[in-house]
Design a protein around this motif. Sequence first.
Motif, PDB file in Angstrom:
ATOM      1  N   LEU A 101      16.029  38.457  38.835  1.00  0.00           N
ATOM      2  CA  LEU A 101      16.991  39.076  39.712  1.00  0.00           C
ATOM      3  C   LEU A 101      17.277  37.998  40.600  1.00  0.00           C
ATOM      4  CD1 LEU A 101      15.045  41.506  38.730  1.00  0.00           C
ATOM      5  CD2 LEU A 101      15.405  42.474  40.839  1.00  0.00           C
ATOM      6  N   LEU A 102      18.663  37.823  40.978  1.00  0.00           N
ATOM      7  CA  LEU A 102      19.370  36.911  41.602  1.00  0.00           C
ATOM      8  C   LEU A 102      19.896  37.216  42.866  1.00  0.00           C
ATOM      9  CD1 LEU A 102      21.403  35.214  38.487  1.00  0.00           C
ATOM     10  CD2 LEU A 102      19.032  34.942  39.299  1.00  0.00           C
ATOM     11  N   GLY A 103      19.742  36.158  43.856  1.00  0.00           N
ATOM     12  CA  GLY A 103      20.220  36.410  44.961  1.00  0.00           C
ATOM     13  C   GLY A 103      21.069  35.422  45.878  1.00  0.00           C
ATOM     14  N   ARG A 104      21.649  35.656  47.007  1.00  0.00           N
ATOM     15  CA  ARG A 104      22.206  34.597  47.641  1.00  0.00           C
ATOM     16  C   ARG A 104      22.454  35.266  49.229  1.00  0.00           C
ATOM     17  NH1 ARG A 104      27.265  33.244  44.512  1.00  0.00           N
ATOM     18  NH2 ARG A 104      28.499  33.539  46.537  1.00  0.00           N
ATOM     19  N   TYR A 105      22.292  34.456  49.970  1.00  0.00           N
ATOM     20  CA  TYR A 105      22.173  34.814  51.433  1.00  0.00           C
ATOM     21  C   TYR A 105      23.463  34.876  52.061  1.00  0.00           C
ATOM     22  CZ  TYR A 105      17.527  32.650  51.300  1.00  0.00           C
ATOM     23  OH  TYR A 105      16.157  32.634  50.991  1.00  0.00           O
ATOM     24  N   ASP A 106      23.506  36.075  52.787  1.00  0.00           N
ATOM     25  CA  ASP A 106      24.765  36.326  53.338  1.00  0.00           C
ATOM     26  C   ASP A 106      24.921  35.732  55.031  1.00  0.00           C
ATOM     27  OD1 ASP A 106      23.177  37.552  55.489  1.00  0.00           O
ATOM     28  OD2 ASP A 106      23.359  39.551  54.714  1.00  0.00           O
ATOM     29  N   SER A 107      25.849  35.717  55.732  1.00  0.00           N
ATOM     30  CA  SER A 107      26.112  35.001  56.904  1.00  0.00           C
ATOM     31  C   SER A 107      25.213  35.065  57.871  1.00  0.00           C
ATOM     32  CB  SER A 107      27.677  35.527  57.208  1.00  0.00           C
ATOM     33  OG  SER A 107      27.731  36.671  57.574  1.00  0.00           O
ATOM     34  N   HIS A 108      24.317  36.267  57.679  1.00  0.00           N
ATOM     35  CA  HIS A 108      23.311  36.533  58.672  1.00  0.00           C
ATOM     36  C   HIS A 108      22.094  35.985  58.303  1.00  0.00           C
ATOM     37  CE1 HIS A 108      26.318  38.978  61.063  1.00  0.00           C
ATOM     38  NE2 HIS A 108      26.468  39.771  59.887  1.00  0.00           N
ATOM     39  N   VAL A 139      20.028  31.929  43.572  1.00  0.00           N
ATOM     40  CA  VAL A 139      18.648  31.585  43.655  1.00  0.00           C
ATOM     41  C   VAL A 139      17.842  32.789  42.880  1.00  0.00           C
ATOM     42  CG1 VAL A 139      18.291  32.997  45.759  1.00  0.00           C
ATOM     43  CG2 VAL A 139      16.755  31.251  45.193  1.00  0.00           C
ATOM     44  N   VAL A 140      16.722  32.416  42.216  1.00  0.00           N
ATOM     45  CA  VAL A 140      16.039  33.409  41.553  1.00  0.00           C
ATOM     46  C   VAL A 140      15.054  33.963  42.523  1.00  0.00           C
ATOM     47  CG1 VAL A 140      14.195  33.812  39.787  1.00  0.00           C
ATOM     48  CG2 VAL A 140      15.916  32.004  39.196  1.00  0.00           C
ATOM     49  N   ALA A 141      15.222  35.291  42.903  1.00  0.00           N
ATOM     50  CA  ALA A 141      14.247  35.861  43.881  1.00  0.00           C
ATOM     51  C   ALA A 141      13.438  36.720  43.502  1.00  0.00           C
ATOM     52  CB  ALA A 141      15.449  36.643  44.814  1.00  0.00           C
ATOM     53  N   ALA A 142      13.308  37.387  42.379  1.00  0.00           N
ATOM     54  CA  ALA A 142      12.401  38.027  41.795  1.00  0.00           C
ATOM     55  C   ALA A 142      12.508  38.063  40.286  1.00  0.00           C
ATOM     56  CB  ALA A 142      12.555  39.605  42.487  1.00  0.00           C
ATOM     57  N   VAL A 143      11.611  38.969  39.547  1.00  0.00           N
ATOM     58  CA  VAL A 143      11.725  38.699  37.861  1.00  0.00           C
ATOM     59  C   VAL A 143      11.113  40.005  37.462  1.00  0.00           C
ATOM     60  CG1 VAL A 143      11.395  36.029  37.867  1.00  0.00           C
ATOM     61  CG2 VAL A 143       9.324  37.784  37.583  1.00  0.00           C
ATOM     62  N   THR A 144      11.578  40.284  36.370  1.00  0.00           N
ATOM     63  CA  THR A 144      10.635  41.392  35.646  1.00  0.00           C
ATOM     64  C   THR A 144       9.866  40.626  34.651  1.00  0.00           C
ATOM     65  OG1 THR A 144      12.428  41.694  34.021  1.00  0.00           O
ATOM     66  CG2 THR A 144      12.588  43.101  35.812  1.00  0.00           C
ATOM     67  N   GLY A 145       8.917  41.281  34.334  1.00  0.00           N
ATOM     68  CA  GLY A 145       7.905  40.827  33.345  1.00  0.00           C
ATOM     69  C   GLY A 145       6.703  39.786  34.124  1.00  0.00           C
ATOM     70  N   ARG A 146       6.238  38.828  33.425  1.00  0.00           N
ATOM     71  CA  ARG A 146       5.435  37.599  34.112  1.00  0.00           C
ATOM     72  C   ARG A 146       6.128  36.724  35.020  1.00  0.00           C
ATOM     73  NH1 ARG A 146       2.357  34.893  30.576  1.00  0.00           N
ATOM     74  NH2 ARG A 146       3.573  35.291  28.813  1.00  0.00           N
ATOM     75  N   VAL A 147       5.635  36.287  36.162  1.00  0.00           N
ATOM     76  CA  VAL A 147       6.443  35.263  36.611  1.00  0.00           C
ATOM     77  C   VAL A 147       6.302  34.023  35.852  1.00  0.00           C
ATOM     78  CG1 VAL A 147       6.184  33.661  38.658  1.00  0.00           C
ATOM     79  CG2 VAL A 147       5.642  35.869  39.258  1.00  0.00           C
ATOM     80  N   THR A 148       5.271  33.442  34.985  1.00  0.00           N
ATOM     81  CA  THR A 148       5.302  32.322  34.363  1.00  0.00           C
ATOM     82  C   THR A 148       6.074  32.554  33.092  1.00  0.00           C
ATOM     83  OG1 THR A 148       3.219  33.170  33.242  1.00  0.00           O
ATOM     84  CG2 THR A 148       3.035  31.760  35.223  1.00  0.00           C
ATOM     85  N   ALA A 149       6.649  33.589  32.812  1.00  0.00           N
ATOM     86  CA  ALA A 149       7.417  33.907  31.444  1.00  0.00           C
ATOM     87  C   ALA A 149       8.222  35.329  31.732  1.00  0.00           C
ATOM     88  CB  ALA A 149       6.560  33.862  30.211  1.00  0.00           C
ATOM     89  N   PRO A 150       9.145  34.974  32.698  1.00  0.00           N
ATOM     90  CA  PRO A 150      10.091  36.320  32.709  1.00  0.00           C
ATOM     91  C   PRO A 150      10.915  36.800  31.812  1.00  0.00           C
ATOM     92  CG  PRO A 150      10.940  34.119  33.993  1.00  0.00           C
ATOM     93  CD  PRO A 150       9.481  33.777  33.341  1.00  0.00           C
TER      94      PRO A 150
END
Length: 328
Positions: free
Chosen positions: A226-233, A211-222
Amino acid sequence: MALTPPVQPMLAEARSEVPPARALPGGLAFEQKPDGYRALLFAGPGRAYLQSRRGADLGAAFIEIAAAGRALSVPLVLDGELVVAQEGRLDFGQLQQRSRRRGAGARLAARETPAHLIVFDVLDTADGPLLDEPYRARRALLETLFADGVLAAPFVLCPATTDRAIADDWLDPAWGAAGIEGVVVKGLSQKYQPGRRGWIKVRARASAEAVVAAVTGRVTAPSTLLLGRYDSHGRLRFIARTVPLSATARREVGGLLYPGDDTHPWEGVRFSAAWGTREAIDHRPVQPDVVVEFAGDTAIDAGRYRHPVRYLRVRDDVSPDQLPPVGA
């Protein structure tokens, strides 16, 4: 021996695919690339110096390798990769921990998580340096040293082949799961040239989703994702950062993203810009509801990709809760 530390190791240039046979002199040889620390060992009866790629002495941390070097019956300078194996795969995290331990801690670690030196070259012997000898001659001598029992555990002979089909198999991500990052391609007639990027390194790569959870640069044109996944918690874990996006990818992804609010799990969280550095990424959290597919190499520690990954496409057919948890 003629060679004394420090000696700059010969290096490899990264490529995306295995080159044609004409790319290097005399035909090609392929070696497995283990996930470890590059090291040169200057050793012989009663003496040993274990040198890092940058010239530091690693002997106090990897005491069992230094001891094995002092126990050699003949003087040798070896080039290889320091590794630690755990539960059927090479464990880079354990290797990092070992590199920071000294004294009693290093002795305990040597017993609990022993290291090995996977050797792929021999640079000097009692008969003189071998830097000007072709790779095929140095490799033949190295194989003889193992066959005759001069080199044995904790030294390991690096697998090598001239068969491209076998090299292609080593690029399968299944080898990555065991800690083999890819292959190093060498010319059979190549001399050993300290400090020169004369070899070719090809990393095994596989695709995954996050999942895209953050970006560098502008949100509308990153610029990067920065990618993430959830853990078991249920915690959103940072797993990878992409290389800079193309203009098309910026429009494609940026058109789907919305800024995160102060409840975002990464609000105020600091991430390092590169593995092993303290520099922080200037990132902007976004609502974590866009899933993308990416391609990355197999250097993964506790679910996190050590090197930047490459964005492939948006996966609008996959929701964040459908992704496997980190570590699964």
